[in-house]
Structure formats: structure tokens, C-alpha cells
Scaffold this active site. Structure first.
Site, mmCIF file in Angstrom:
data_model
loop_
_atom_site.group_PDB
_atom_site.id
_atom_site.type_symbol
_atom_site.label_atom_id
_atom_site.label_comp_id
_atom_site.label_asym_id
_atom_site.label_seq_id
_atom_site.Cartn_x
_atom_site.Cartn_y
_atom_site.Cartn_z
ATOM 1 N N THR A 29 -16.030 -0.917 -14.509
ATOM 2 C CA THR A 29 -15.891 -2.223 -13.207
ATOM 3 C C THR A 29 -16.343 -3.000 -13.600
ATOM 4 O O THR A 29 -17.215 -3.657 -14.369
ATOM 5 C CB THR A 29 -17.255 -1.608 -12.154
ATOM 6 O OG1 THR A 29 -17.332 -2.598 -10.849
ATOM 7 C CG2 THR A 29 -18.103 -1.172 -12.335
ATOM 8 N N SER A 30 -16.263 -4.432 -13.622
ATOM 9 C CA SER A 30 -16.296 -6.011 -13.731
ATOM 10 C C SER A 30 -17.111 -6.328 -13.211
ATOM 11 O O SER A 30 -18.228 -7.472 -13.842
ATOM 12 C CB SER A 30 -15.251 -6.482 -13.986
ATOM 13 O OG SER A 30 -14.891 -6.595 -12.734
ATOM 14 N N HIS A 79 -14.327 0.861 -0.920
ATOM 15 C CA HIS A 79 -13.381 0.032 -0.806
ATOM 16 C C HIS A 79 -11.908 1.050 -0.208
ATOM 17 O O HIS A 79 -11.209 0.429 0.101
ATOM 18 C CB HIS A 79 -13.133 -0.793 -1.540
ATOM 19 C CG HIS A 79 -14.097 -1.642 -1.780
ATOM 20 N ND1 HIS A 79 -13.763 -1.619 -3.350
ATOM 21 C CD2 HIS A 79 -15.280 -1.649 -1.665
ATOM 22 C CE1 HIS A 79 -14.852 -2.622 -3.568
ATOM 23 N NE2 HIS A 79 -16.061 -2.834 -2.976
ATOM 24 N N TYR A 92 0.609 -1.045 -0.339
ATOM 25 C CA TYR A 92 0.057 0.483 -0.069
ATOM 26 C C TYR A 92 0.740 2.199 0.460
ATOM 27 O O TYR A 92 0.356 2.182 -0.517
ATOM 28 C CB TYR A 92 -1.480 -0.656 1.127
ATOM 29 C CG TYR A 92 -1.917 -0.955 0.431
ATOM 30 C CD1 TYR A 92 -3.496 -0.363 -0.110
ATOM 31 C CD2 TYR A 92 -1.927 -2.267 1.185
ATOM 32 C CE1 TYR A 92 -3.960 -1.775 -0.414
ATOM 33 C CE2 TYR A 92 -2.901 -3.209 1.192
ATOM 34 C CZ TYR A 92 -4.437 -2.940 0.467
ATOM 35 O OH TYR A 92 -5.122 -4.195 -0.131
ATOM 36 N N ASN A 147 -12.954 2.567 -5.664
ATOM 37 C CA ASN A 147 -11.532 2.526 -6.065
ATOM 38 C C ASN A 147 -11.526 3.541 -4.936
ATOM 39 O O ASN A 147 -11.783 4.159 -4.298
ATOM 40 C CB ASN A 147 -11.014 4.053 -7.623
ATOM 41 C CG ASN A 147 -11.747 3.786 -8.667
ATOM 42 O OD1 ASN A 147 -11.416 2.132 -8.718
ATOM 43 N ND2 ASN A 147 -11.437 4.041 -9.429
ATOM 44 N N VAL A 148 -9.365 3.174 -4.108
ATOM 45 C CA VAL A 148 -9.479 3.733 -3.341
ATOM 46 C C VAL A 148 -8.316 5.194 -3.411
ATOM 47 O O VAL A 148 -7.948 5.331 -2.381
ATOM 48 C CB VAL A 148 -8.580 2.841 -2.451
ATOM 49 C CG1 VAL A 148 -9.601 1.929 -1.550
ATOM 50 C CG2 VAL A 148 -7.051 2.034 -3.190
ATOM 51 N N ASP A 149 -7.826 5.177 -4.910
ATOM 52 C CA ASP A 149 -7.172 6.828 -5.239
ATOM 53 C C ASP A 149 -8.104 7.461 -5.391
ATOM 54 O O ASP A 149 -9.621 7.979 -4.005
ATOM 55 C CB ASP A 149 -6.815 6.621 -6.638
ATOM 56 C CG ASP A 149 -7.642 6.752 -7.801
ATOM 57 O OD1 ASP A 149 -9.108 7.234 -7.462
ATOM 58 O OD2 ASP A 149 -8.037 5.374 -8.413
#
Ligand code: APR
Length: 232
Positions: free
Chosen positions: A176-177, A104, A53, A87-89
Site C-alpha cells: 500500500t502506498s 473498502h 465494477y 482490497n475489494v478482491d
């Protein structure tokens, strides 16, 4: 103004240079997900997980929002926009989106290893603090851990996300899948009368019988097309 609710995934940030997870060469090909994105992996080897991370965080300093993020921020001129992101960005925020729900977690935050969701110990890192070390402690004396929802963990923001989705006049799925729940299940909360759009360069299998306007394009081109379709 109408409510436009968007569910974004890794493909939203792909054109900024951040890898997706499940495409060929994606992050989960390079790093075994059970090692770096589960509580068990973290227990087994906290150092590896913290380093993983730290690298993702360092990458934030090297990338910038793409046209897709920017067009989405521009849509706030015409709609009440709620961004629900997996997204975590921080690229949605940096592009100017003012209302972002992170399902998330967030790379820019750290938390307690004992109780990740105790807000008292969630801390926003300044850029110079992005490299977390073993021995850096949260307020409760536990190792600082990434503020990331790992596989097998609860998704505390899902309830908030559901309420927003239930109020959507327009719901947009992008990049997103639709493999990961509960995020993928949000589509079930969209009112029947609302319009649903899906933007992705590949075909995405969606578990729903409702009619969806598919824009088979990448995020930048796809968002530009969405803007022109919605604001003609
Ligand atoms: N523009 C838009 N979409 C794109 C682009 C692009 N330029 N490039 C790829 N995509 C699409 C892919 O076709 C795919 O459908 O982005 C999607 C990425 O899917 P995943 O890699 O599965 O990512 P995502 O759905 O966000 O993963 C969900 O899984 O690993 C966990 O917690 C992690 O939040 C993540 C969650």
C-alpha cells in the site's frame, strides 16, 4: 499465540494480475477516480460505474491468489492472524485466510443505493450473478450498487480495524502506498512495544517516527522473507 495484524493494499494482489491504483499505468490512470469511485460519479452515470465494477468482478474469475496471499494464510499456524485489507478482491479468503476485514468493501457483494451500509440489503453474489444490470433492485427497491466504499464515504469497518491494531504484537504493512486515510492512520494505533514490518518493492513514505523493518520486495518474495524472519 501472538497477534499478527496485517494491513494490505493493492500491491498484495499485483502479482495475481490485478492492477494497483497509483503506480504508472494503474487503474486511476485509466479510469478517472471521480467518475467511478465517488457517490457523485455514481449519481451522474450509474451505468458507467456499474459496468466498471462488473469488469472488476469478472476479473476475479480469471485471477488466483499469489504466493504472498498463500504464505500469509500459512502464518495462521504460528500466529493469530487478522488481515485488514483495503482490497475489494477475495484473494485473501481464497488463499485460506480465515479472518479478513475489508475496509473498502467487497466486489462480490452488492447493496442498496439508498443506504449502502444497511446489512439487510447487502447481498453476496454468486459467480453467475456477477454482471449487475441497471434495473436489478435491492430489497428496498433501489438500484443494486457495488458494495464498495467510495471516496468521501464513511469507512464503517475502521473502528473494528483499530481495535485489532491495538492488540497487535506484530503489525505488517504490505503493498500500500499509505496515501488513503483512515486506513493509513491505523499505524498510529499499533502499541509502542510491537514490531512493525513494511513490505513493498518501492520506498513508501510513512507518516510515523517509529522504527520499521523494511523488506523492499514484492509480495511473494517479501512474505516468504517475513515468514523466515518470524519463524526462525
Ligand atoms: N508487491 C507488493 N507491493 C507492490 C507490488 C508487488 N508486486 N507492486 C506494487 N506494489 C506497491 C506499490 O509500490 C505501492 O506502494 O503497492 C502499492 C500500491 O499503492 P496504491 O496503488 O496506492 O494502492 P493502495 O495503497 O492499496 O490504495 C489504497 O486507494 O484508490 C483507493 O480504495 C482504493 O483501496 C484503495 C486505496
Amino acid at each position: 499465540m501472538k497477534n499478527l495484524v496485517i494491513l494490505s493494499g493493492a500491491g498484495m494482489s499485483a502479482e495475481s494480475g490485478i492492477s494497483t491504483f497509483r503506480d504508472a499505468g494503474g487503474l486511476w490512470d485509466k479510469y478517472p477516480v471521480e467518475q467511478v469511485a465517488t457517490p457523485e460519479g455514481y449519481q451522474r452515470n450509474p451505468e458507467l460505474v456499474i459496468r466498471f465494477y462488473n469488469e472488476r468482478r469478472k476479473q476475479l474469475l480469471e485471477v488466483k491468489p499469489n504466493l504472498g496471499h498463500e504464505v500469509l494464510a500459512e502464518l495462521e499456524k504460528y500466529f493469530n492472524v487478522i488481515v485488514i485489507t483495503q482490497n475489494v478482491d477475495n484473494l485473501h479468503e481464497r488463499a485460506g485466510s480465515s479472518h479478513v476485514v475489508h475496509l473498502h468493501g467487497e466486489l462480490t457483494k452488492v447493496c442498496s443505493s439508498y443506504d449502502p451500509n444497511n446489512g439487510d440489503y447487502v447481498k453476496e453474489l454468486k459467480a453467475e450473478e456477477y454482471e449487475v444490470k441497471i434495473g436489478d433492485l435491492a430489497g428496498d427497491g433501489s438500484q443494486l450498487r457495488p458494495f464498495i466504499v467510495w471516496f468521501g464515504e464513511a469507512v464503517p469497518e475502521i473502528e473494528t480495524a483499530m481495535r485489532y491494531v491495538e492488540s497487535a504484537d506484530i503489525f505488517v504493512i504490505i503493498g500500500t502506498s499509505m496515501n488513503v486515510y483512515p486506513a493509513a492512520g491505523l499505524l498510529n494505533y499499533v502499541p509502542r512495544s510491537s514490531e512493525v514490518y513494511l513490505i513493498d518493492p518501492k520506498e513508501v513514505l510513512v507518516n510515523s517516527s517509529r522504527s520499521i523493518h523494511v523488506i523492499q520486495k514484492g509480495a511473494s518474495e517479501g512474505m516468504t522473507e517475513l515468514l523466515s524472519r518470524l519463524c526462525k
